[in-house]
Scaffold this motif. Structure first.
Motif, PDB file in Angstrom:
ATOM      1  N   GLU A 246       0.809  -1.216   0.000  1.00 31.26           N
ATOM      2  CA  GLU A 246       0.000   0.000   0.000  1.00 31.26           C
ATOM      3  C   GLU A 246       0.845   1.271   0.000  1.00 31.26           C
ATOM      4  O   GLU A 246       0.358   2.348  -0.335  1.00 31.26           O
ATOM      5  CB  GLU A 246      -0.926  -0.002   1.225  1.00 31.26           C
ATOM      6  N   SER A 247       2.114   1.137   0.382  1.00 27.42           N
ATOM      7  CA  SER A 247       2.966   2.324   0.492  1.00 27.42           C
ATOM      8  C   SER A 247       3.811   2.572  -0.752  1.00 27.42           C
ATOM      9  O   SER A 247       4.708   3.419  -0.729  1.00 27.42           O
ATOM     10  CB  SER A 247       3.904   2.176   1.698  1.00 27.42           C
ATOM     11  N   THR A 248       3.561   1.845  -1.828  1.00 27.16           N
ATOM     12  CA  THR A 248       4.421   1.966  -3.017  1.00 27.16           C
ATOM     13  C   THR A 248       4.383   3.362  -3.634  1.00 27.16           C
ATOM     14  O   THR A 248       5.318   3.755  -4.338  1.00 27.16           O
ATOM     15  CB  THR A 248       4.006   0.930  -4.074  1.00 27.16           C
ATOM     16  N   LYS A 249       3.308   4.122  -3.401  1.00 22.39           N
ATOM     17  CA  LYS A 249       3.230   5.472  -3.963  1.00 22.39           C
ATOM     18  C   LYS A 249       4.317   6.384  -3.404  1.00 22.39           C
ATOM     19  O   LYS A 249       4.739   7.337  -4.060  1.00 22.39           O
ATOM     20  CB  LYS A 249       1.857   6.076  -3.683  1.00 22.39           C
ATOM     21  N   THR A 250       4.770   6.102  -2.184  1.00 23.89           N
ATOM     22  CA  THR A 250       5.815   6.929  -1.570  1.00 23.89           C
ATOM     23  C   THR A 250       7.191   6.264  -1.644  1.00 23.89           C
ATOM     24  O   THR A 250       8.132   6.721  -0.992  1.00 23.89           O
ATOM     25  CB  THR A 250       5.466   7.216  -0.100  1.00 23.89           C
ATOM     26  N   ALA A 251       7.297   5.175  -2.430  1.00 22.34           N
ATOM     27  CA  ALA A 251       8.575   4.464  -2.543  1.00 22.34           C
ATOM     28  C   ALA A 251       9.646   5.369  -3.144  1.00 22.34           C
ATOM     29  O   ALA A 251       9.375   6.202  -4.022  1.00 22.34           O
ATOM     30  CB  ALA A 251       8.405   3.211  -3.394  1.00 22.34           C
ATOM     31  N   LEU A 252      10.878   5.208  -2.676  1.00 26.36           N
ATOM     32  CA  LEU A 252      11.989   6.040  -3.127  1.00 26.36           C
ATOM     33  C   LEU A 252      12.707   5.444  -4.325  1.00 26.36           C
ATOM     34  O   LEU A 252      13.493   6.137  -4.991  1.00 26.36           O
ATOM     35  CB  LEU A 252      12.983   6.248  -1.978  1.00 26.36           C
TER      36      LEU A 252
END
Length: 651
Positions: free
Chosen positions: A21-27
């Protein structure tokens, strides 16, 4: 190599869902260059997310990254010839643009408790425990429906105030952010000298029980600070016509806990004098500052709105100042404001003062009246003034994750009378209520870049400021900023080759010659300045450090124009920037006592733009004659340093 695919492989279904779910903020992005530091930051990001979802024990060591550069899809034995040929073509193309697949997974054989989500259990708070108090003391226990137990030993703080600063709520899922914010809340209040948090984990209930022990600081605080400036160059002393030595003392008295809610009242008394010798004092100053700080947002808004302002403070202030420039003027100033300060995150801070009122009363003396006959514009620059407006300041650390190379940005803006003066313009005419109102807008920007090494550091600073003054019913023509809002240069914190207020304006020498050079305070509408300072350790003695520094300051102040040709070369012009820029270099020593720092600087004015080949024909002006256009290395000037003394670093 570039990143081709980033894959999260966590056997725990909850951790896998959180990561996905956090892939949108992945670096790590597809196509970006392969970088070890980027992988490390991505692991840190995942760790932060997990710790804010209850996984209190998980750490960066629990997550590993594996890299695979093989094109494994070709190993599928079930492929038909056509599909195999298609994938071979893709593999051939990929070999020309090599990429890597990155797998992020949990390290094997780690403590299983690291992958358990915990909630907050019991929370016990000792708000006023002193060093001599026994841990077992449980007098004045107070527990409410929130589940937070307050054990007050001396009734020093309000229980509800303590609870309002705790974000760790019993029964809620543990989050590292709420844990950190709770500690930050108590640290920023300044009412405690020691804050200790201990925790105990109940593995059966999957709960974390906390005990918070707060040791109060002394309620009353008193301090004394000293600062000073001295001109060693005696020829410069004749030119600037002001005090050779300036000394100031600051007395501060602070009450840290008013109303049992950590409300702070600070009273500051500043006294200063300027003199050529101990027989003749040229100016004196007395300033009294009273500041009341509430550690929360005092405003008629709801709790939801207040929740957006982390670590908020409300500040109310009332200040009075009296300055006497003997035989020139007496200046009385009253200032009061209501303002707010808050930090939306650890590396950003805001300050906003929606109400700012200043009233300045100016009384001219004999030498000033003599100066007016030569330059009537002084009547506008120096007179009674009324400020009604607001101001704001923004600070940000642009590189919060880098301790070796730091970039800091500060922006300040202020206005007076833009709305009031427009709506009540008739009241700004002579004899009316707002006749003394100043209308202006000013803004300045400061950028600092710091490169740190083990035993030294390089500090670079760039500063730019400008103001625009507007006419009113009583102030017409070429108006400038009021002098108490103007830009100044020189002194221990700016252009250290000159005494405070003695540099500028541009290349103009009027203020150095009016009234036989005895009135040389410089105030202007614009300022540009750049500073380079190399700081290094020298030696240690009795536990304290002696440090050294070498610096160069570059800059000046200007009016927006030459004021209808009344001040030649005082206006800002790009084609004269090279001539108008001043340069000072020097060295200094710092005595670092840990809790404060004494600074001593010697600044050499190696380029003074007042000196030029055109200053002839008048004995008063010829003191600034030099064959060097722009004032480089003027004889008997550049090698005569100005001594600066202050508390703390200049920037």
């Amino acid at each position: 190599y570039t990143f081709d695919t980033v894959i999260y492989v966590f056997p725990d279904s909850t951790l896998q869902a959180i990561a996905s779910e956090s892939t949108k903020t992945a670096l790590l992005k597809k196509g970006s260059a392969f970088d070890y530091s980027a992988i490390d930051k991505e692991i840190s990001r995942l760790t932060d997310i997990f710790q804010n979802q209850g996984y209190q024990k998980i750490s960066k060591e629990d997550i590993i990254a594996e890299v695979d550069t093989n094109y494994t899809e070709l190993l599928d034995a079930t492929l038909d010839p056509f599909e195999y040929a298609s994938r071979m073509a893709k593999a051939s193309l990929k070999s020309k643009q090599p990429g890597v697949d990155l797998y992020l997974r949990l390290r094997a054989n780690r403590d299983s408790s690291h992958f358990i989500s915990y909630t907050i259990g019991e929370l016990l708070v000792y708000p006023d425990q002193k060093a001599e108090d026994a841990d077992s003391t449980r007098s004045n226990a107070n527990k409410d429906s929130s589940g937070i137990t307050i054990l007050s030993l001396h009734n020093t703080f309000d229980d509800n105030f303590i609870r309002s600063n705790i974000l760790l709520q019993p029964g809620a899922v543990y989050t590292r952010d709420n844990y950190s914010k709770t500690l930050n809340n108590f640290n920023k209040l300044g009412a405690w000298q020691n804050i200790n948090v201990s925790s105990e984990t109940d593995e059966k209930k999957k709960e974390i029980n906390y005990t918070l022990k707060l040791q109060p600081a002394k309620k009353q605080f008193f301090s004394i600070d000293l600062e000073g400036s001295s001109i060693i160059n005696t020829s410069q002393l004749i030119q600037v016509g002001s005090g050779r030595v300036g000394l100031a003392t600051n007395f501060t008295l602070r009450n840290r806990n008013i109303g049992k809610r950590a409300i702070q009242l600070e009273n500051n008394l500043r006294t200063g004098i300027e003199f050529n010798n101990f027989k003749k004092i040229l100016s004196g100053e007395v300033t009294l500052t009273n500041r009341l700080t509430f550690p929360w947002l005092v405003a008629p808004v709801g709790k939801k709105f207040k929740s957006y302002f982390q670590q908020a403070k409300t500040v109310a202030s009332a200040d009075y100042s009296y300055i006497d420039r003997f035989r020139f003027f007496q200046l009385k100033t009253f200032n009061t404001f209501l303002g707010y300060e808050w930090k939306p995150n650890p590396y950003t801070s805001w300050q906003f003062r929606p109400i700012n009122f200043e009233n300045t009363r100016f009384k001219a003396d004999s030498l000033f009246l003599e100066s007016i006959s030569n330059f009537p514009l002084l009547l506008y620059t120096y007179n009674n003034g009324l400020i009604i407006g607001m101001n704001a300041m923004f600070n940000r650390n642009l590189t919060p994750n880098n301790t070796k190379k730091i970039n800091l940005l500060k922006i300040y803006a202020e206005e007076s009378g833009l709305v009031t003066g427009a709506l009540l313009y008739n009241q700004t005419k002579e004899g009316k209520t707002l006749a003394d109102l100043f209308r202006f807008f000013k803004m300045d920007i400061e950028f600092k870049h710091i490169i740190s090494h083990n035993k030294s550091s390089l500090h670079l600073r760039a500063y730019a400021g400008a103001g625009l003054a507007l006419t009113t019913g009583s102030k017409k023509g070429e108006v400038t900023l009021p002098f108490f809002k103007s830009f100044i240069a020189g002194g221990p914190n700016s252009m250290r080759g000159w005494a405070i207020r003695k540099l500028g304006i541009g290349s103009n020498v009027f203020y150095d010659t009016v009234a036989a050079g005895t009135f040389s305070d410089k105030y202007a509408d614009m300022q540009l300045e750049g500073n380079i300072e190399y700081r290094f350790n020298l030696f240690q003695f009795y536990g304290f450090w002696m440090r050294g520094a070498a610096f160069t300051d570059i800059g000046n102040i200007w009016f927006r124009n030459d004021l209808n040709n009344t001040l030649k070369n005082a206006g800002f012009r790009l084609d004269r920037l090279g001539k108008d820029i001043a340069v000072a270099s020097g060295f200094g020593a710092r005595v670092d006592f840990s809790y404060f720092l004494l600074r001593f600087d010697l600044g050499f004015p190696i380029k003074d733009p007042r000196y030029g080949p055109d200053n002839k024909g008048n004995a008063n002006i010829e003191r600034f004659y030099s064959t060097s256009s722009g004032g480089w290395f003027v004889n008997n000037v550049w090698n005569k340093p100005t001594f600066q003394f202050a508390i703390g670093y200049p920037f």
